[in-house]
Design a protein around this motif. Structure first.
Motif, PDB file in Angstrom:
ATOM      1  N   ARG A  98       4.101 -12.344   4.706  1.00  0.00           N
ATOM      2  CA  ARG A  98       3.253 -11.215   5.111  1.00  0.00           C
ATOM      3  C   ARG A  98       3.980 -10.376   6.143  1.00  0.00           C
ATOM      4  NH1 ARG A  98      -2.756 -12.520   6.696  1.00  0.00           N
ATOM      5  NH2 ARG A  98      -2.840 -10.274   6.434  1.00  0.00           N
ATOM      6  N   TRP A  99       3.727  -9.064   6.096  1.00  0.00           N
ATOM      7  CA  TRP A  99       4.294  -8.165   7.091  1.00  0.00           C
ATOM      8  C   TRP A  99       3.422  -8.125   8.334  1.00  0.00           C
ATOM      9  CZ3 TRP A  99       8.964  -6.154   7.289  1.00  0.00           C
ATOM     10  CH2 TRP A  99       9.704  -6.075   6.107  1.00  0.00           C
ATOM     11  N   ASN A 151      -3.300   5.469   8.347  1.00  0.00           N
ATOM     12  CA  ASN A 151      -3.642   4.762   7.107  1.00  0.00           C
ATOM     13  C   ASN A 151      -2.699   5.134   5.973  1.00  0.00           C
ATOM     14  OD1 ASN A 151      -5.762   3.432   8.355  1.00  0.00           O
ATOM     15  ND2 ASN A 151      -7.272   4.954   7.726  1.00  0.00           N
ATOM     16  N   LEU A 152      -2.315   6.402   5.906  1.00  0.00           N
ATOM     17  CA  LEU A 152      -1.364   6.842   4.882  1.00  0.00           C
ATOM     18  C   LEU A 152      -0.011   6.154   5.083  1.00  0.00           C
ATOM     19  CD1 LEU A 152      -0.838   8.720   2.478  1.00  0.00           C
ATOM     20  CD2 LEU A 152      -0.184  10.478   4.131  1.00  0.00           C
ATOM     21  N   GLY A 153       0.450   6.096   6.322  1.00  0.00           N
ATOM     22  CA  GLY A 153       1.718   5.425   6.613  1.00  0.00           C
ATOM     23  C   GLY A 153       1.675   3.948   6.273  1.00  0.00           C
ATOM     24  N   PHE A 162       3.975   2.190   3.430  1.00  0.00           N
ATOM     25  CA  PHE A 162       4.816   1.034   3.723  1.00  0.00           C
ATOM     26  C   PHE A 162       4.491  -0.128   2.786  1.00  0.00           C
ATOM     27  CE2 PHE A 162       5.985  -2.948   5.651  1.00  0.00           C
ATOM     28  CZ  PHE A 162       7.276  -2.702   6.069  1.00  0.00           C
ATOM     29  N   SER A 163       3.219  -0.351   2.505  1.00  0.00           N
ATOM     30  CA  SER A 163       2.861  -1.475   1.627  1.00  0.00           C
ATOM     31  C   SER A 163       3.423  -1.294   0.222  1.00  0.00           C
ATOM     32  CB  SER A 163       1.355  -1.685   1.581  1.00  0.00           C
ATOM     33  OG  SER A 163       0.713  -0.644   0.913  1.00  0.00           O
ATOM     34  N   ASP A 214      -1.456  -7.262  11.581  1.00  0.00           N
ATOM     35  CA  ASP A 214      -1.003  -7.782  10.290  1.00  0.00           C
ATOM     36  C   ASP A 214      -0.906  -6.646   9.278  1.00  0.00           C
ATOM     37  OD1 ASP A 214      -3.629  -7.273   9.352  1.00  0.00           O
ATOM     38  OD2 ASP A 214      -4.198  -9.382   9.397  1.00  0.00           O
ATOM     39  N   ASP A 215      -0.575  -7.009   8.041  1.00  0.00           N
ATOM     40  CA  ASP A 215      -0.358  -6.010   6.996  1.00  0.00           C
ATOM     41  C   ASP A 215      -1.638  -5.325   6.525  1.00  0.00           C
ATOM     42  OD1 ASP A 215      -1.314  -8.305   5.779  1.00  0.00           O
ATOM     43  OD2 ASP A 215       0.300  -8.442   4.310  1.00  0.00           O
ATOM     44  N   GLU A 216      -2.782  -5.762   7.032  1.00  0.00           N
ATOM     45  CA  GLU A 216      -4.045  -5.095   6.725  1.00  0.00           C
ATOM     46  C   GLU A 216      -4.526  -4.242   7.898  1.00  0.00           C
ATOM     47  OE1 GLU A 216      -6.748  -8.119   5.459  1.00  0.00           O
ATOM     48  OE2 GLU A 216      -5.620  -8.527   3.630  1.00  0.00           O
ATOM     49  N   GLY A 217      -3.741  -4.208   8.977  1.00  0.00           N
ATOM     50  CA  GLY A 217      -4.092  -3.382  10.123  1.00  0.00           C
ATOM     51  C   GLY A 217      -5.002  -4.051  11.132  1.00  0.00           C
TER      52      GLY A 217
END
Length: 129
Positions: A110-111, A65-67, A71-72, A25-28
């Motif tokens: 959500r992504w 994490n930077l990527g 993206f977010s 999900d968008d939180e990894g």
């Protein structure tokens, strides 16, 4: 939403069901792995709800994490929709060089990010490849 409904919604995965797939999900957090992922990388349901950091080598955590953060903020990906080679950590802790094809899809606001994987080391290949 069940895993089956989720995968049906993730349209790019329908034709590639034979490849190992992991979705976050968008939180990894890992929200789905298919049976081929389990067979190839030996992770099972214990990976669901864990972060992608469990399957990404430590030296790539910061760039990953930077990527994700970039993206977010921009909703522009520099790794999606083309093959890249990167390591996947299997359950035994081995680094497995794998081709990744990453797609992103917005579902219900959500992504989600899916990686279709193909190990490049024959000892980790899915028998159906």
């Amino acid at each position: 939403m069940t895993n089956e409904q989720f995968v049906r919604n993730f349209s790019d995965l329908r034709s590639e069901a034979r490849q190992p797939v992991v979705i976050a999900d968008d939180e990894g957090f890992v929200v789905y792995i298919n049976p081929q992922f389990t067979e190839t990388y030996h992770w099972g349901s214990e990976l669901i709800g864990q972060t992608l950091a469990d399957i990404i080598p430590l030296n790539f955590h910061d760039s990953h994490n930077l990527g994700f953060s970039r993206f977010s903020m921009t909703e522009i990906s520099h790794v999606a929709n083309h093959p890249i080679n990167a390591m996947v950590i299997d359950k035994q802790g081995a680094s497995v060089l794998s081709e990744h094809y990453i797609t992103a899809e917005k579902i219900e606001g959500r992504w989600y990010f899916a990686a279709q994987l193909r190990p490049l080391n024959p000892s980790h290949s899915n028998p159906e490849d």
